[in-house]
Design an enzyme around this catalytic site. Structure first.
Site, PDB file in Angstrom:
ATOM      1  CG  HIS A   1       0.564   2.947   3.824  1.00  8.53           C
ATOM      2  ND1 HIS A   1       1.613   2.768   4.689  1.00  8.53           N
ATOM      3  CD2 HIS A   1       0.949   3.948   2.996  1.00  8.53           C
ATOM      4  CE1 HIS A   1       2.580   3.599   4.408  1.00  8.53           C
ATOM      5  NE2 HIS A   1       2.203   4.330   3.382  1.00  8.53           N
TER       6      HIS A   1
ATOM      7  CB  CYS B   1       3.588   0.310   6.013  1.00  8.80           C
ATOM      8  SG  CYS B   1       3.875   0.741   7.715  1.00  8.80           S
TER       9      CYS B   1
END
Ligand SMILES: *[C@@H]1O[C@H](CO)[C@@H](O)[C@H](O)[C@H]1NC(C)=O
Ligand SMILES: *[C@@H]1O[C@H](CO)[C@@H](O)[C@H](O)[C@H]1NC(C)=O
Ligand SMILES: *[C@@H]1O[C@H](CO)[C@@H](O)[C@H](O)[C@H]1NC(C)=O
Ligand SMILES: *[C@@H]1O[C@H](CO)[C@@H](O)[C@H](O)[C@H]1NC(C)=O
Ligand SMILES: *[C@@H]1O[C@H](CO)[C@@H](O)[C@H](O)[C@H]1NC(C)=O
Ligand SMILES: *[C@@H]1O[C@H](CO)[C@@H](O)[C@H](O)[C@H]1NC(C)=O
Length: 479
Positions: free
Chosen positions: A125, A69
């Site tokens: 993120h 990610c």
């Protein structure tokens, strides 16, 4: 009309021309979606909205992402390889005092400079230990979503603490709502409120379909033929994402914006095969630099594309999407980034300007051996530990037959893998022994890139991040 009015009309006319040249851009990122998890590749999956956009647009067969990610999102937003940003090692953990280097100009900042209204709905993120790291300080006009890697789809909390914000404010009132619905609804609201005198940029990094495996029953029920419960629910999560995409495209149509909208869709990494995703027939999955971890399910649809209803085989890397979208928006991409604009090649169906790329370079010292991999033309050289999940896995179905993939750990050896990816997409045939000259050639090229590596910025967690210091909400203010 007086002269002043005439001039005004002319000015407005030219303004409207320039804004007509700038397409609206909707950039959808699906979290942890496997190569084989969309209907246009796997007929068992029910994704009619996505399939329509993909098959009427351009499906990318060689669009690469990072294995995880935060590294992928770094590449997407900055156009820089994570190994140049210190972001190459694993995904950020919620208590690490790290964010994407603040001197990078991110995609929304570029598009804002071109006159776009910029919105992010979903998962960030990319670090949040201080406000300067967070979306509304990095080019987005608005933010609805969360900062960390993973959280509950309904309570929007992680580790017992809320992580959900509407711009800067904690948003507690979405508790109980499934995030695919919340995010789609916000996108629809923004589309309806949008002032069409400005082009619109929406970055939609959905929570779907990352773990935890959670989905309202009506989506799970769409897969009565899948016996394995985890795979059935995961499949339902994919269909919820598809419905969200359908609602967003419908809103664009209702508002008359669809014709002038460019949609880019990509997975952020390969699917986690231990968590019900599927990358068949590719080898490996999330966490690995096998093709199954790095080849993203991806397509483009809409404004500006000249050759559609087709597939595109050119090499594309995640770092290319920022300059590509800047070009599509009529801007001039920076020349100092790793990414290159693929816009002319994609829109006209021409060969890719890219002939090589780095899968990753990660020599962070921890329990694992380091790894590095490069693609040059048809060949891929991988040095070291490819990552935790190996092998070829068909979609799970009958629980008793389908044992989830187990992690694989290498012990100190330094394997060398060389594949001809064009002939051997599934990485069955290691050519390292038979083609030593090719190994040497690619190793030399890889070593050149390696000299520019920035060591991974991957510190221990900081207890100052504890949300109990911040009213029970994961919050900036501790670095
Ligand atoms: C950002 O700062 C780092 C560290 O000072 C430097 O090495 C890098 O070149 C800078 N990057 C940009 C894009 O300014
Ligand atoms: C939550 O509150 C915000 C701010 O008052 C409001 O805009 C939003 O519509 C509310 N959402 C829900 C689901 O109640
Ligand atoms: C899509 O819109 C329909 C109709 O408003 C709604 O019932 C459904 O929940 C929406 N789906 C998602 C995923 O938001
Ligand atoms: C849209 O923006 C233009 C230019 O800033 C402004 O003149 C107009 O009033 C706005 N329209 C609405 C409905 O807010
Ligand atoms: C799963 O297995 C069952 C029983 O063999 C079969 O009927 C069904 O079609 C399979 N489903 C899929 C999606 O392969
Ligand atoms: C890359 O550089 C690191 C040191 O920074 C070294 O440990 C590693 O062996 C190098 N790898 C390659 C492929 O050059």
């Amino acid at each position: 009309m007086g002269v002043v009015q005439k001039v005004l009309v002319l000015v407005l006319f030219f303004l409207s021309l320039t804004s007509a040249e700038r397409p609206n851009i909707v950039f959808i990122v699906a979290d942890d979606l496997g190569w084989n998890d969309l209907g246009f590749r796997n007929p068992d999956m029910k994704t009619p909205n996505i399939d329509k956009l993909a098959t009427e647009g351009i499906i990318f067969n060689n669009a690469y992402v990072q294995p995880l990610c935060s590294p992928s999102r770094t590449a997407l937003m900055s156009g820089m390889y994570p190994f140049h940003a210190g972001m190459q090692h694993m995904a950020l953990v919620r208590d690490q005092p790290v964010c994407v280097p603040l001197n990078y100009t991110l995609l929304p900042q570029e598009l804002k400079g071109l006159g776009y209204a910029t919105h992010i709905i979903g998962k960030w993120h990319l670090g949040f230990c201080k406000w300067e790291c967070t979306p509304t300080y990095r080019g987005f006009d608005t933010f609805l979503g969360y900062y960390v890697a993973t959280e509950d789809y309904f309570t929007h909390s992680d580790g017992g603490y809320l992580d959900f914000r509407d711009n800067k404010l904690p948003a507690r009132n979405y508790s109980g709502e499934y995030s695919a619905n919340t995010f789609a609804q916000r996108a629809v609201d923004i589309i309806h409120r949008h002032n069409i005198s400005q082009p619109l940029f929406m970055y939609l990094p959905y929570q779907s379909v990352h773990g935890p495996i959670e989905v309202p029953k009506r989506y799970e029920d769409m897969y009565p033929n899948v016996i394995n419960q985890g795979r059935r629910q995961y499949s339902g999560m994919v269909s919820a994402l598809d419905e969200a995409v359908g609602n967003v495209t419908k809103a664009l149509k209702d508002r008359g914006l669809f014709e002038n909208t460019l949609i880019l869709f990509t997975a952020d990494n390969g699917g986690p095969i231990e968590a019900y995703a599927n990358n068949w027939p590719l080898r490996g999955g999330k966490y690995t630099i096998w093709e199954g971890g790095t080849r993203g399910a991806s397509f483009m649809y809409g404004a500006g594309l000249q050759k559609t209803g087709t597939t595109h085989d050119g090499l594309i890397h995640a770092v290319d999407w920022k300059p590509t979208l800047v070009s599509a928006a009529g801007g001039t991409p920076e020349t100092t980034i790793d990414g290159m604009s693929q816009w002319e090649s994609i829109r006209n169906g021409l060969p890719s300007p890219r002939t090589e790329f780095i899968y990753n370079i990660d020599y962070f010292e921890d329990a694992f051996e380091g790894h590095a991999a490069i693609r040059v033309g048809d060949y891929k050289l991988m040095l070291g530990y490819p990552g935790a999940f190996d092998g070829w896995h068909k979609p799970m179905n009958r629980t008793e037959d389908d044992i989830p993939a187990q992690p694989v750990f290498y012990t100190g050896d330094e394997p060398v893998h060389l594949f001809n990816i064009r002939e051997d997409l599934t990485e069955h045939n290691n050519l390292a022994q038979t083609m030593p000259d090719m190994v040497a050639k690619l190793r030399t090229r890889l070593e050149e890139y390696n000299k520019t590596m920035v060591p991974a910025n991957y510190p221990d967690g900081d207890p100052a991040s504890d949300p109990s210091n911040f009213g029970g909400v994961w919050s900036p203010g501790w670095c």
